[in-house]
Design an enzyme around this catalytic site. Structure first.
Site, PDB file in Angstrom:
ATOM      1  N   ASN A   9       4.630  -2.401  -2.187  1.00  0.00           N
ATOM      2  CA  ASN A   9       3.375  -1.686  -2.020  1.00  0.00           C
ATOM      3  C   ASN A   9       2.504  -2.485  -1.053  1.00  0.00           C
ATOM      4  O   ASN A   9       1.968  -3.524  -1.417  1.00  0.00           O
ATOM      5  CB  ASN A   9       2.688  -1.552  -3.396  1.00  0.00           C
ATOM      6  N   TRP A  10       2.405  -1.980   0.163  1.00  0.00           N
ATOM      7  CA  TRP A  10       1.665  -2.727   1.200  1.00  0.00           C
ATOM      8  C   TRP A  10       0.154  -2.583   1.036  1.00  0.00           C
ATOM      9  O   TRP A  10      -0.604  -3.237   1.737  1.00  0.00           O
ATOM     10  CB  TRP A  10       2.090  -2.270   2.609  1.00  0.00           C
ATOM     11  N   LYS A  11      -0.271  -1.705   0.179  1.00  0.00           N
ATOM     12  CA  LYS A  11      -1.697  -1.458  -0.062  1.00  0.00           C
ATOM     13  C   LYS A  11      -2.422  -1.206   1.282  1.00  0.00           C
ATOM     14  O   LYS A  11      -1.828  -0.667   2.202  1.00  0.00           O
ATOM     15  CB  LYS A  11      -2.329  -2.617  -0.835  1.00  0.00           C
ATOM     16  N   HIS A  95      -1.573   3.939  -9.663  1.00  0.00           N
ATOM     17  CA  HIS A  95      -1.700   2.490  -9.506  1.00  0.00           C
ATOM     18  C   HIS A  95      -3.038   2.045 -10.126  1.00  0.00           C
ATOM     19  O   HIS A  95      -4.033   2.759 -10.028  1.00  0.00           O
ATOM     20  CB  HIS A  95      -1.642   2.111  -8.022  1.00  0.00           C
ATOM     21  N   GLU A  97      -5.231   0.103  -9.207  1.00  0.00           N
ATOM     22  CA  GLU A  97      -6.367   0.064  -8.278  1.00  0.00           C
ATOM     23  C   GLU A  97      -6.943   1.469  -8.075  1.00  0.00           C
ATOM     24  O   GLU A  97      -8.146   1.639  -7.902  1.00  0.00           O
ATOM     25  CB  GLU A  97      -5.932  -0.575  -6.942  1.00  0.00           C
ATOM     26  N   GLU A 167       2.860  -2.278 -15.006  1.00  0.00           N
ATOM     27  CA  GLU A 167       2.141  -3.318 -14.282  1.00  0.00           C
ATOM     28  C   GLU A 167       0.921  -3.756 -15.095  1.00  0.00           C
ATOM     29  O   GLU A 167      -0.125  -3.087 -15.048  1.00  0.00           O
ATOM     30  CB  GLU A 167       1.655  -2.784 -12.933  1.00  0.00           C
ATOM     31  N   GLY A 173      -1.861  -9.254  -8.463  1.00  0.00           N
ATOM     32  CA  GLY A 173      -2.565 -10.019  -7.440  1.00  0.00           C
ATOM     33  C   GLY A 173      -3.245 -11.271  -7.951  1.00  0.00           C
ATOM     34  O   GLY A 173      -4.044 -11.889  -7.256  1.00  0.00           O
ATOM     35  N   SER A 213       2.511  -9.818  -9.623  1.00  0.00           N
ATOM     36  CA  SER A 213       2.784 -11.173  -9.110  1.00  0.00           C
ATOM     37  C   SER A 213       4.261 -11.547  -9.160  1.00  0.00           C
ATOM     38  O   SER A 213       4.600 -12.691  -9.471  1.00  0.00           O
ATOM     39  CB  SER A 213       1.931 -12.202  -9.848  1.00  0.00           C
ATOM     40  N   GLY A 234       3.558  -6.261  -4.719  1.00  0.00           N
ATOM     41  CA  GLY A 234       2.400  -6.160  -3.837  1.00  0.00           C
ATOM     42  C   GLY A 234       2.430  -7.253  -2.788  1.00  0.00           C
ATOM     43  O   GLY A 234       3.140  -7.167  -1.781  1.00  0.00           O
ATOM     44  N   GLY A 235       1.696  -8.322  -3.028  1.00  0.00           N
ATOM     45  CA  GLY A 235       1.514  -9.400  -2.050  1.00  0.00           C
ATOM     46  C   GLY A 235       2.809  -9.871  -1.395  1.00  0.00           C
ATOM     47  O   GLY A 235       2.883 -10.001  -0.174  1.00  0.00           O
TER      48      GLY A 235
HETATM   49  C1  PEP Z   1       0.956  -4.094  -7.111  1.00  0.00           C
HETATM   50  O1  PEP Z   1      -0.004  -3.924  -6.386  1.00  0.00           O
HETATM   51  O2  PEP Z   1       1.552  -3.113  -7.558  1.00  0.00           O
HETATM   52  C2  PEP Z   1       1.352  -5.455  -7.435  1.00  0.00           C
HETATM   53  C3  PEP Z   1       2.235  -5.639  -8.364  1.00  0.00           C
HETATM   54  O3  PEP Z   1       0.749  -6.480  -6.715  1.00  0.00           O
HETATM   55  P1  PEP Z   1       1.139  -8.034  -6.735  1.00  0.00           P
HETATM   56  O4  PEP Z   1       2.627  -8.134  -6.626  1.00  0.00           O
HETATM   57  O5  PEP Z   1       0.442  -8.629  -5.564  1.00  0.00           O
HETATM   58  O6  PEP Z   1       0.646  -8.581  -8.041  1.00  0.00           O
END
Ligand code: PEP
Length: 250
Positions: A9-11, A95, A97, A167, A173, A213, A234-235
């Site tokens: 997920n590049w957000k 998600h 967010e 999640e 994050g 994470s 994500g990251g």
């Molecule tokens: C996400 O945004 O779905 C996520 C899991 O982010 P991260 O891996 O950065 O925690």
């Protein structure tokens, strides 16, 4: 056997040049050794150019969101048909967010799920508790309610189009990760809830991804758990080497 999936997920990261650069770096990786479906979710503006540049790569494209309406006066929104027309196969719905920052309610998410299915997308439906809910030992109740309100209007056959991403919000994050045991416990519970609502076949066939994470140094341990079928990243998905290492952790 369930499909194993690693999705990035590049957000709201990567302009067009950066997206194509990241795609090209990913295309150089040999994912064929891992028995995993690899999905990337770039921002809306980059979906089409990414699709055009996939060539013979097996990487699949996901949108990060979808509007629940067909078309019309919804300024700033993107319809299911628009996403279909640029080669999108998956959509992320719910998600944390989107739930937290854009106030997307369970009821709205249920409508998005229906709209996405109508257009034959595969859905990555995100659920997960916040830190205070985890501390109060409410995480099982929270995810059950999110499943009931967001997904359980679907039939058993419609559920075949759905992947669940668990999640925990406190792990997104933050650098905090659920332990492999915590992930396994709740993934097993989610599967049990699916079996109760539908049947054992649906429970056994539904891929349940872990997100929060995930990094190259913890992916292997988490993915080794029996009810964890992959990850939503994500990251670490913004770096081709890290993402590829996570994919190869299977
Ligand atoms: C996400 O945004 O779905 C996520 C899991 O982010 P991260 O891996 O950065 O925690």
């Amino acid at each position: 056997m369930r499909t194993q999936i690693v999705a990035g997920n590049w957000k709201m990261n990567c302009n067009l040049d950066e997206s194509l650069h990241l795609l090209n770096a990913l295309k150089l990786k040999d994912f064929s050794k891992a028995d995993v479906e690899v999905v990337i979710a770039p921002p809306f503006t980059n979906l089409y150019p990414i699709h055009q540049n996939l060539n013979d790569s097996s990487i699949k494209i996901s949108a990060q969101n979808i509007n629940e309406n067909e078309e019309g006066a919804y300024t700033g929104e993107i319809s299911p048909d628009m996403l279909k027309s640029v080669g999108v196969e998956y959509v992320i719905i719910g998600h944390s967010e989107r739930r937290a920052i854009y106030n997307e309610s369970d009821e709205l998410l249920a409508k998005k799920v229906t709209a996405a299915l109508k257009h034959d997308f595969k859905i990555m439906f995100c659920i997960g508790e916040m830190l205070d809910q985890r501390k109060a030992d409410k995480h099982f109740d929270v995810v059950k309610e999110q499943l009931e309100k967001g997904l359980f209007h679907l039939s058993a056959s419609e559920m075949k189009q759905v992947v669940i991403a668990y999640e925990p919000v406190w792990a997104i994050g933050t650098g905090e990760t659920a332990s492999p045991e915590q992930a396994q416990d709740i993934h097993q519970y989610i599967r049990q809830v699916l079996a109760e609502q539908y049947n054992q076949d649906v429970a056994d066939q539904t891929s349940i991804l872990y997100g929060g994470s995930v990094k190259p140094n913890n992916a292997r341990e988490i993915f080794a758990k029996k009810d964890v079928d992959g990850g939503l990243i994500g990251g670490a998905s913004l770096d081709a080497d890290s993402f590829a290492e996570i994919v190869m952790s299977f």
